[in-house]
Motif scaffolding. Structure first.
Motif, mmCIF file in Angstrom:
data_model
loop_
_atom_site.group_PDB
_atom_site.id
_atom_site.type_symbol
_atom_site.label_atom_id
_atom_site.label_comp_id
_atom_site.label_asym_id
_atom_site.label_seq_id
_atom_site.Cartn_x
_atom_site.Cartn_y
_atom_site.Cartn_z
ATOM 1 N N GLY A 1 -85.322 3.352 62.277
ATOM 2 C CA GLY A 1 -85.748 2.368 61.366
ATOM 3 C C GLY A 1 -87.150 1.821 61.658
ATOM 4 O O GLY A 1 -88.171 1.640 60.726
ATOM 5 N N ALA A 2 -87.331 1.829 63.013
ATOM 6 C CA ALA A 2 -88.890 1.358 63.211
ATOM 7 C C ALA A 2 -90.040 2.545 62.899
ATOM 8 O O ALA A 2 -90.909 2.188 62.447
ATOM 9 N N VAL A 3 -89.562 3.960 62.963
ATOM 10 C CA VAL A 3 -90.376 4.763 62.718
ATOM 11 C C VAL A 3 -90.450 4.979 61.139
ATOM 12 O O VAL A 3 -91.759 4.981 60.446
ATOM 13 N N ALA A 4 -89.572 4.503 60.439
ATOM 14 C CA ALA A 4 -89.342 4.466 59.020
ATOM 15 C C ALA A 4 -90.378 3.421 58.466
ATOM 16 O O ALA A 4 -91.162 3.527 57.460
ATOM 17 N N ARG A 5 -90.299 2.181 59.206
ATOM 18 C CA ARG A 5 -91.221 1.035 58.718
ATOM 19 C C ARG A 5 -92.812 1.526 59.012
ATOM 20 O O ARG A 5 -93.535 0.830 58.079
ATOM 21 N N VAL A 6 -93.095 2.412 59.924
ATOM 22 C CA VAL A 6 -94.357 2.808 60.048
ATOM 23 C C VAL A 6 -95.028 3.895 59.030
ATOM 24 O O VAL A 6 -95.786 3.857 58.588
ATOM 25 N N ARG A 7 -94.123 4.987 58.917
ATOM 26 C CA ARG A 7 -94.486 6.145 58.185
ATOM 27 C C ARG A 7 -94.103 5.713 56.564
ATOM 28 O O ARG A 7 -94.440 6.382 55.713
ATOM 29 N N GLY A 8 -93.287 4.545 56.450
ATOM 30 C CA GLY A 8 -92.778 4.274 54.900
ATOM 31 C C GLY A 8 -91.572 4.831 54.748
ATOM 32 O O GLY A 8 -91.139 6.132 54.954
ATOM 33 N N PRO A 9 -90.609 3.954 54.454
ATOM 34 C CA PRO A 9 -89.060 4.190 54.227
ATOM 35 C C PRO A 9 -88.934 5.074 52.958
ATOM 36 O O PRO A 9 -89.697 5.022 52.108
ATOM 37 N N SER A 10 -87.938 5.779 52.894
ATOM 38 C CA SER A 10 -87.672 6.885 51.974
ATOM 39 C C SER A 10 -85.969 6.605 51.547
ATOM 40 O O SER A 10 -85.252 6.163 52.280
ATOM 41 N N ASP A 11 -85.731 6.801 50.370
ATOM 42 C CA ASP A 11 -84.411 6.607 49.865
ATOM 43 C C ASP A 11 -83.666 7.512 50.479
ATOM 44 O O ASP A 11 -82.372 7.380 50.966
ATOM 45 N N LEU A 12 -84.031 8.879 50.647
ATOM 46 C CA LEU A 12 -83.192 10.067 51.287
ATOM 47 C C LEU A 12 -82.927 9.689 52.790
ATOM 48 O O LEU A 12 -81.996 9.816 53.458
ATOM 49 N N GLY A 13 -84.253 8.967 53.407
ATOM 50 C CA GLY A 13 -83.805 8.548 54.851
ATOM 51 C C GLY A 13 -82.716 7.399 54.813
ATOM 52 O O GLY A 13 -81.940 7.544 55.771
ATOM 53 N N GLY A 14 -82.633 6.406 53.978
ATOM 54 C CA GLY A 14 -81.537 5.469 53.960
ATOM 55 C C GLY A 14 -80.494 6.149 53.706
ATOM 56 O O GLY A 14 -79.243 5.433 54.422
ATOM 57 N N TYR A 15 -80.291 6.977 52.887
ATOM 58 C CA TYR A 15 -78.922 7.875 52.589
ATOM 59 C C TYR A 15 -78.598 8.609 53.922
ATOM 60 O O TYR A 15 -77.183 8.084 54.438
ATOM 61 N N PHE A 16 -79.387 9.088 54.617
ATOM 62 C CA PHE A 16 -79.092 9.886 55.803
ATOM 63 C C PHE A 16 -78.516 9.014 56.710
ATOM 64 O O PHE A 16 -77.651 9.126 57.788
ATOM 65 N N ASP A 17 -79.367 7.727 56.988
ATOM 66 C CA ASP A 17 -78.988 6.690 58.196
ATOM 67 C C ASP A 17 -77.659 6.273 57.969
ATOM 68 O O ASP A 17 -76.888 6.236 58.799
ATOM 69 N N ILE A 18 -77.272 5.943 56.850
ATOM 70 C CA ILE A 18 -75.863 5.171 56.420
ATOM 71 C C ILE A 18 -74.775 6.314 56.660
ATOM 72 O O ILE A 18 -73.852 5.900 57.381
ATOM 73 N N VAL A 19 -74.947 7.634 56.241
ATOM 74 C CA VAL A 19 -74.062 8.685 56.405
ATOM 75 C C VAL A 19 -73.803 8.893 57.961
ATOM 76 O O VAL A 19 -72.552 8.892 58.579
ATOM 77 N N ALA A 20 -74.926 8.895 58.737
ATOM 78 C CA ALA A 20 -74.594 8.938 60.090
ATOM 79 C C ALA A 20 -74.087 8.085 60.828
ATOM 80 O O ALA A 20 -73.147 8.107 61.747
ATOM 81 N N ASP A 21 -74.493 6.922 60.437
ATOM 82 C CA ASP A 21 -73.704 5.405 61.140
ATOM 83 C C ASP A 21 -72.206 5.761 60.797
ATOM 84 O O ASP A 21 -71.556 5.433 61.680
ATOM 85 N N PHE A 22 -71.799 6.071 59.721
ATOM 86 C CA PHE A 22 -70.277 5.892 59.535
ATOM 87 C C PHE A 22 -69.678 7.325 60.189
ATOM 88 O O PHE A 22 -68.624 7.225 60.717
ATOM 89 N N ALA A 23 -70.581 8.186 60.183
ATOM 90 C CA ALA A 23 -69.975 9.429 60.857
ATOM 91 C C ALA A 23 -69.736 9.092 62.505
ATOM 92 O O ALA A 23 -68.695 9.369 63.113
ATOM 93 N N PHE A 24 -70.615 8.471 62.902
ATOM 94 C CA PHE A 24 -70.698 7.909 63.987
ATOM 95 C C PHE A 24 -69.439 6.981 64.609
ATOM 96 O O PHE A 24 -68.806 7.127 65.492
ATOM 97 N N TYR A 25 -69.475 5.851 63.499
ATOM 98 C CA TYR A 25 -68.380 5.065 63.886
ATOM 99 C C TYR A 25 -66.933 5.517 63.803
ATOM 100 O O TYR A 25 -66.129 5.053 64.692
ATOM 101 N N VAL A 26 -66.886 6.291 63.074
ATOM 102 C CA VAL A 26 -65.008 6.902 62.858
ATOM 103 C C VAL A 26 -65.132 7.906 63.782
ATOM 104 O O VAL A 26 -63.761 8.132 64.417
ATOM 105 N N SER A 27 -66.071 8.249 64.738
ATOM 106 C CA SER A 27 -65.804 9.717 65.723
ATOM 107 C C SER A 27 -65.507 9.060 67.047
ATOM 108 O O SER A 27 -64.700 9.768 67.929
ATOM 109 N N VAL A 28 -65.846 7.685 67.258
ATOM 110 C CA VAL A 28 -65.568 7.166 68.624
ATOM 111 C C VAL A 28 -64.056 6.899 68.790
ATOM 112 O O VAL A 28 -63.340 7.283 69.745
ATOM 113 N N PRO A 29 -63.437 6.259 67.806
ATOM 114 C CA PRO A 29 -61.901 5.965 67.860
ATOM 115 C C PRO A 29 -61.163 7.299 67.905
ATOM 116 O O PRO A 29 -60.151 7.666 68.314
ATOM 117 N N LEU A 30 -61.796 8.402 66.833
ATOM 118 C CA LEU A 30 -61.024 9.582 66.792
ATOM 119 C C LEU A 30 -61.110 10.209 68.311
ATOM 120 O O LEU A 30 -60.195 10.773 68.687
#
Length: 201
Positions: free
Chosen positions: A69-98
């Motif tokens: 997110g810090a790099v995105a604020r410098v280089r300019g955020p993108s919709d695709l980056g926002g999509y990848f970020d939230i998908v990666a977050d939830f993939a990580f969240y469910v993987s730990v209890p798994l």
């Protein structure tokens, strides 16, 4: 609940490192996918009984999640980056209890309940964001994001605190999982009440 309160403390150092990484040509998406790989590796380590490594990789994942997110604020955020970020977050969240569920048979049911609670909170979070965007609503409570971030009892900071507690005290996984699943359920109820107030009329 704590994410917005922590932002003034964690954003300045993250932004400094983010500017350096952006200057070196590192992209936000590269950090997102690297962080996801580390997070999934942490869950795999937990599944194999290497909980210390799992903890270290979880912390590394969260660090890169902040830096993308810090790099995105410098280089300019993108919709695709926002999509990848939230998908990666939830993939990580469910993987730990798994990972914990695979590591010990006694953990399987509470891990399943916790994953289900994450799905519900994720659905409520994303549904709120879609409708808020449709209505033209905005918030910067969580910093500048690609889409509307609604506040809830169970957010990123609380989730990571619970994951760390699970790694430090693996024998407590069952009560921690059930307790946090209950907090996630309360978050869905809270966010639904917010939706009633925000979207009525």
């Amino acid at each position: 609940m704590l994410d917005a309160k922590l932002r003034p403390l964690i954003d300045p150092p993250l932004n400094r490192v983010g500017r350096a990484l952006a200057g070196a040509g590192v992209t936000a998406n590269a950090l997102t996918f690297t962080g996801l790989a580390l997070g999934l590796a942490g869950a795999a380590a937990i599944a194999l009984g290497h909980i210390g490594w799992g903890l270290a990789l979880i912390v590394a994942n969260r660090l890169l999640d902040g830096l993308d997110g810090a790099v995105a604020r410098v280089r300019g955020p993108s919709d695709l980056g926002g999509y990848f970020d939230i998908v990666a977050d939830f993939a990580f969240y469910v993987s730990v209890p798994l990972g914990f569920g695979i590591a010990a048979p006694a953990n399987a049911l509470p891990a399943l309940v916790l994953v289900a609670s994450f799905v519900l909170t994720g659905v409520s979070f994303l549904a709120f964001a879609v409708i808020a965007a449709k209505r033209g609503e905005e918030t910067q409570a969580h910093g500048k994001k690609s889409f509307f971030y609604s506040t809830g009892l169970a957010e990123g900071a609380e989730t990571i605190a619970v994951f760390i507690a699970m790694c430090l005290f693996p024998a407590w996984f069952v009560p921690l999982a059930y307790g946090y699943a209950a907090l996630c359920a309360l978050t869905v109820i809270q966010r639904s009440a917010m939706a009633v107030r925000a979207f009525t009329g």
